[in-house]
Design a protein around this motif. Sequence first.
Motif, PDB file in Angstrom:
ATOM      1  N   SER A  85     -30.671   8.685  78.529  1.00 37.21           N
ATOM      2  CA  SER A  85     -31.420   8.681  77.344  1.00 37.21           C
ATOM      3  C   SER A  85     -32.067   7.508  76.677  1.00 37.21           C
ATOM      4  CB  SER A  85     -30.365   9.177  76.004  1.00 37.21           C
ATOM      5  OG  SER A  85     -31.283   9.411  74.999  1.00 37.21           O
ATOM      6  N   TYR A  87     -32.945   7.624  73.550  1.00 34.95           N
ATOM      7  CA  TYR A  87     -32.536   7.626  72.308  1.00 34.95           C
ATOM      8  C   TYR A  87     -31.055   7.378  71.812  1.00 34.95           C
ATOM      9  CZ  TYR A  87     -37.130   9.738  72.328  1.00 34.95           C
ATOM     10  OH  TYR A  87     -38.413   9.986  72.455  1.00 34.95           O
ATOM     11  N   LEU A 104     -27.992   9.666  72.784  1.00 33.02           N
ATOM     12  CA  LEU A 104     -28.386  10.896  72.060  1.00 33.02           C
ATOM     13  C   LEU A 104     -29.290  11.871  72.978  1.00 33.02           C
ATOM     14  CD1 LEU A 104     -29.606   9.586  68.521  1.00 33.02           C
ATOM     15  CD2 LEU A 104     -27.374  10.617  69.001  1.00 33.02           C
ATOM     16  N   ARG A 105     -28.753  13.094  73.063  1.00 31.46           N
ATOM     17  CA  ARG A 105     -29.397  14.177  73.876  1.00 31.46           C
ATOM     18  C   ARG A 105     -29.642  15.454  73.016  1.00 31.46           C
ATOM     19  NH1 ARG A 105     -31.340  13.282  78.956  1.00 31.46           N
ATOM     20  NH2 ARG A 105     -30.580  15.415  79.268  1.00 31.46           N
ATOM     21  N   GLU A 106     -30.517  15.979  73.531  1.00 30.20           N
ATOM     22  CA  GLU A 106     -30.808  17.713  73.093  1.00 30.20           C
ATOM     23  C   GLU A 106     -29.663  18.373  74.263  1.00 30.20           C
ATOM     24  OE1 GLU A 106     -31.330  21.113  72.916  1.00 30.20           O
ATOM     25  OE2 GLU A 106     -32.624  20.179  71.376  1.00 30.20           O
ATOM     26  N   THR A 122     -36.531  16.070  72.024  1.00 28.10           N
ATOM     27  CA  THR A 122     -36.034  15.571  71.141  1.00 28.10           C
ATOM     28  C   THR A 122     -35.852  16.458  69.794  1.00 28.10           C
ATOM     29  OG1 THR A 122     -37.949  14.807  70.136  1.00 28.10           O
ATOM     30  CG2 THR A 122     -36.599  13.200  71.413  1.00 28.10           C
ATOM     31  N   LEU A 125     -31.677  16.410  68.632  1.00 27.94           N
ATOM     32  CA  LEU A 125     -30.846  15.374  69.279  1.00 27.94           C
ATOM     33  C   LEU A 125     -29.258  15.528  68.718  1.00 27.94           C
ATOM     34  CD1 LEU A 125     -33.082  12.315  69.231  1.00 27.94           C
ATOM     35  CD2 LEU A 125     -32.278  13.635  71.279  1.00 27.94           C
TER      36      LEU A 125
END
Length: 151
Positions: A85, A87, A104-106, A122, A125
């Motif tokens: 990631s 993010y 952070l991931r979708e 995104t 997230l």
Amino acid sequence: MSCGSDYKTGSCVCDILREISDAQSDVLSDCTTSCEQSISDLLGGNDPSNNGLDTVPVILYCKGSCKPFKGFGVPSDDLGDATSSFYFRVKSVDDDCCAVLELLREPNDHDDDPKSPVDQDTSHLEVTGICITVDLNCFCHVTCLPAISAL
């Protein structure tokens, strides 16, 4: 305002950009997306009620290359499922600028290895439980996304 003028910082680029920023602040409104705005939104800004926000997602940029930093890890329940990631959620920062960041991931993003931050979904997230430790002295830039609910 030429490069031969008096430098306050020793850098004509820094001094000129500071002058531009000072002049623009008199005529332009505040940024709608910035680290300061995201932190204010997270803390509720002028609204003391609970807004449900718990995370300021960040993108970090490596010194030298100035490229976005991508973290890698595996979930504890599936060591064969490596993911990455761009993010992060900041978990902690110690006195030596060593930080623990959570990827952070979708959840529905099936691209485990996006090539750039714009390739990563995104739309929603969420925390992953995958944490990495980084030396913040290795970064030259941070981008803050608007505060979200990621827990």
